[in-house]
Design a protein around this motif. Structure first.
Motif, short mmCIF file in Angstrom:
data_model
loop_
_atom_site.label_atom_id
_atom_site.label_comp_id
_atom_site.label_asym_id
_atom_site.label_seq_id
_atom_site.Cartn_x
_atom_site.Cartn_y
_atom_site.Cartn_z
N HIS A 149 -101.04 9.62 -79.55
CA HIS A 149 -101.56 10.56 -78.50
C HIS A 149 -100.38 9.45 -77.24
N ASN A 150 -100.22 10.54 -75.77
CA ASN A 150 -99.75 9.43 -74.91
C ASN A 150 -99.94 8.17 -74.91
N GLU B 4 -99.51 24.56 -76.65
CA GLU B 4 -98.84 24.64 -78.24
C GLU B 4 -99.39 24.01 -79.78
N HIS C 178 -100.37 18.50 -84.67
CA HIS C 178 -99.48 18.18 -83.21
C HIS C 178 -99.55 19.53 -82.34
N GLN D 3 -100.16 20.72 -78.25
CA GLN D 3 -98.83 19.75 -77.23
C GLN D 3 -99.82 20.42 -75.88
N GLU E 269 -94.96 15.23 -67.69
CA GLU E 269 -94.91 14.51 -69.57
C GLU E 269 -96.55 15.65 -69.59
N ARG E 270 -96.22 16.09 -70.24
CA ARG E 270 -96.82 17.37 -71.12
C ARG E 270 -98.14 16.33 -72.02
N GLN E 271 -99.20 16.14 -72.25
CA GLN E 271 -100.27 15.32 -72.74
C GLN E 271 -100.47 15.16 -74.65
N TYR E 272 -100.34 15.05 -75.53
CA TYR E 272 -100.03 15.61 -77.00
C TYR E 272 -101.11 15.23 -77.37
N LYS F 31 -101.55 13.57 -81.86
CA LYS F 31 -101.38 14.36 -82.96
C LYS F 31 -102.33 13.54 -84.40
#
Length: 122
Positions: free
Chosen positions: A15-16, A39, A69, A71, A92-95, A97
């Protein structure tokens, strides 16, 4: 709707909050609000990928590792004033995985079916 990712299920996460080279095992339960996911994508690794855990050890993700993933929406974005020499605000969007090794496909299938149950296929 929330999804609960359980600890000690053999799931790895990126992740971020960590460097893109790093991957961490899920060692505590946590919830993700699916209403905040902008997403979602599902794929498998086409080749072996080497990552580093937080202690600096090399961790190999084999070919056919399944990945979810997620988003997040812009509500969960990190805003910076100066990114890569550019002035202004940048989101910057957090994600998240989530990596499921080939021998650990059951939790992946379960998570994917829950997410896909929220999708209308036209």
């Amino acid at each position: 709707m929330f999804i609960k990712i359980k600890k000690n299920q053999g799931i790895y996460m990126q992740h971020n909050g960590v460097d893109k080279r790093h991957i961490v095992p899920v060692t505590s339960n946590f919830l993700i609000n699916l209403d905040q996911v902008a997403e979602a994508s599902f794929y498998t690794l086409k080749e072996t990928k080497k990552q580093i855990d937080l202690e600096g050890h090399t961790l190999e993700l084999p070919m056919h590792t399944a990945v979810v993933h997620l988003q997040m929406s812009y509500l969960y974005a990190l805003y910076t004033e100066d990114k890569n020499g550019r002035k202004g605000r940048m989101a910057e969007r957090q994600y998240y995985k989530l990596f499921f090794r080939p021998e650990n496909v059951e939790p992946y299938q379960e998570l994917r079916s829950v997410i896909e149950s929220q999708v209308a296929n036209l």
